[in-house]
Design a protein around this motif. Structure first.
Motif, PDB file in Angstrom:
ATOM      1  N   ARG A  48       4.205  15.067  -5.054  1.00  0.00           N
ATOM      2  CA  ARG A  48       5.040  14.021  -5.886  1.00  0.00           C
ATOM      3  C   ARG A  48       5.903  14.329  -6.558  1.00  0.00           C
ATOM      4  N   SER A  49       7.238  13.879  -6.727  1.00  0.00           N
ATOM      5  CA  SER A  49       8.163  14.428  -7.464  1.00  0.00           C
ATOM      6  C   SER A  49       8.828  15.625  -6.629  1.00  0.00           C
ATOM      7  N   LYS A  50       9.175  14.829  -4.892  1.00  0.00           N
ATOM      8  CA  LYS A  50      10.113  15.756  -4.722  1.00  0.00           C
ATOM      9  C   LYS A  50      11.196  15.193  -3.638  1.00  0.00           C
ATOM     10  N   GLY A  51      11.280  13.513  -3.681  1.00  0.00           N
ATOM     11  CA  GLY A  51      11.948  12.946  -3.242  1.00  0.00           C
ATOM     12  C   GLY A  51      11.379  12.251  -2.007  1.00  0.00           C
ATOM     13  N   LEU A  52      10.110  11.970  -2.027  1.00  0.00           N
ATOM     14  CA  LEU A  52       9.024  11.661  -0.603  1.00  0.00           C
ATOM     15  C   LEU A  52       8.838   9.984  -0.649  1.00  0.00           C
ATOM     16  N   GLY A  53       8.745  10.193  -2.183  1.00  0.00           N
ATOM     17  CA  GLY A  53       8.477   8.976  -2.259  1.00  0.00           C
ATOM     18  C   GLY A  53       9.723   7.622  -2.078  1.00  0.00           C
TER      19      GLY A  53
ATOM     20  N   ARG B 225       0.615  -0.991   0.027  1.00  0.00           N
ATOM     21  CA  ARG B 225       0.046  -0.089  -0.146  1.00  0.00           C
ATOM     22  C   ARG B 225       0.867   1.591   0.333  1.00  0.00           C
ATOM     23  N   VAL B 226       2.008   0.983  -0.840  1.00  0.00           N
ATOM     24  CA  VAL B 226       2.813   2.221  -1.006  1.00  0.00           C
ATOM     25  C   VAL B 226       2.460   3.418  -1.350  1.00  0.00           C
ATOM     26  N   VAL B 227       2.095   4.395  -0.703  1.00  0.00           N
ATOM     27  CA  VAL B 227       1.251   5.889  -1.546  1.00  0.00           C
ATOM     28  C   VAL B 227       1.790   6.857  -1.324  1.00  0.00           C
ATOM     29  N   THR B 228       1.787   7.568  -2.454  1.00  0.00           N
ATOM     30  CA  THR B 228       2.364   9.472  -2.335  1.00  0.00           C
ATOM     31  C   THR B 228       1.018  10.155  -2.369  1.00  0.00           C
ATOM     32  N   SER B 229       0.853  11.578  -1.828  1.00  0.00           N
ATOM     33  CA  SER B 229      -0.572  12.180  -2.253  1.00  0.00           C
ATOM     34  C   SER B 229       0.179  12.322  -3.877  1.00  0.00           C
ATOM     35  N   HIS B 230      -0.572  13.115  -4.150  1.00  0.00           N
ATOM     36  CA  HIS B 230      -0.172  14.107  -5.764  1.00  0.00           C
ATOM     37  C   HIS B 230       0.056  14.753  -5.516  1.00  0.00           C
ATOM     38  N   LYS B 231      -0.179  15.265  -4.165  1.00  0.00           N
ATOM     39  CA  LYS B 231       0.092  16.866  -4.183  1.00  0.00           C
ATOM     40  C   LYS B 231       1.787  17.132  -3.789  1.00  0.00           C
TER      41      LYS B 231
END
Length: 158
Positions: A86-91, A78-84
Motif C-alpha cells: 500500500r501507499s505506492k499508487g497500486l490501488g 472485492r477491491v483489495v491490495t496487500s498491506h505490504k
C-alpha cells in the motif's frame, strides 16, 4: 514497483491462483478489517479476476462482473491490495486497469461499485460519483458509487 497484471475468467484460474485470491481477500476483509462474512458468495464463477503480482506474491486484486450479474450495471468488487504494497499508487493502478478491462469486455456502460465509505475520496478521484446514502454492510459503512460511460479511459496493455 515491478508488478505484472493478469486477468482470467474463473474457470481459467489455477488452484494456486484461487488459493492466493481467497487468501488475500481473507487477510484484508476478514482479519485486517475484523469482519466476519461469507466471502465466497457464489459470484466468482461469472466474473473476470484481475490479479497484480509482485514476483510470485499476489499484491492486488479485483473481481469484475458483467452487467446484470451482480447489479444491473457492470461492476468492480472485492477491491483489495496487500498491506505490504500500500501507499505506492497500486490501488489507483488496480482501479484504472479494472475500469479499462470492464469497458473492454463488457462495453461502454456505467460501472457500479459498493465502496467502503472511508475510501470515498479515493474513488471520487477516479471519477466515481456517490449514488446512495451510507449503508452498513458487514458492520462497515459503504456507499454505492457509479462511473458513467462518458468518463474517458485509456487502453491498457497486459
Amino acid at each position: 514497483m515491478n508488478i505484472k497484471w493478469h486477468y482470467k475468467a474463473f474457470n481459467e484460474l489455477s488452484p494456486p491462483e484461487i488459493y492466493k485470491i481467497l487468501q488475500l481477500r481473507s487477510e484484508v476483509f476478514v482479519v485486517e478489517q475484523n469482519c466476519v462474512f461469507l466471502d465466497m458468495d457464489n459470484k466468482d464463477e461469472g466474473c473476470l479476476h484481475l490479479m497484480g503480482f509482485v514476483n510470485d506474491e499476489l499484491a492486488a486484486y479485483t473481481r469484475l462482473a458483467p452487467p446484470g450479474y451482480i447489479y444491473e450495471e457492470m461492476s468492480i468488487g472485492r477491491v483489495v491490495t496487500s498491506h505490504k504494497h500500500r501507499s505506492k499508487g497500486l490501488g489507483k493502478e488496480l482501479m484504472q486497469y479494472s475500469i479499462a478491462l470492464c469497458r473492454q469486455h463488457f462495453g461502454n456502460g456505467p460501472i457500479k461499485i459498493g465502496a467502503q465509505y472511508y475510501l470515498l475520496k479515493f474513488y471520487t478521484s477516479l471519477g466515481f460519483k456517490v449514488i446512495s446514502d451510507i449503508y452498513l454492510e458487514d458492520g462497515i459503512e459503504h456507499v454505492y458509487m457509479m462511473l458513467d460511460n462518458t468518463f474517458p479511459v485509456g487502453k491498457v496493455n497486459y
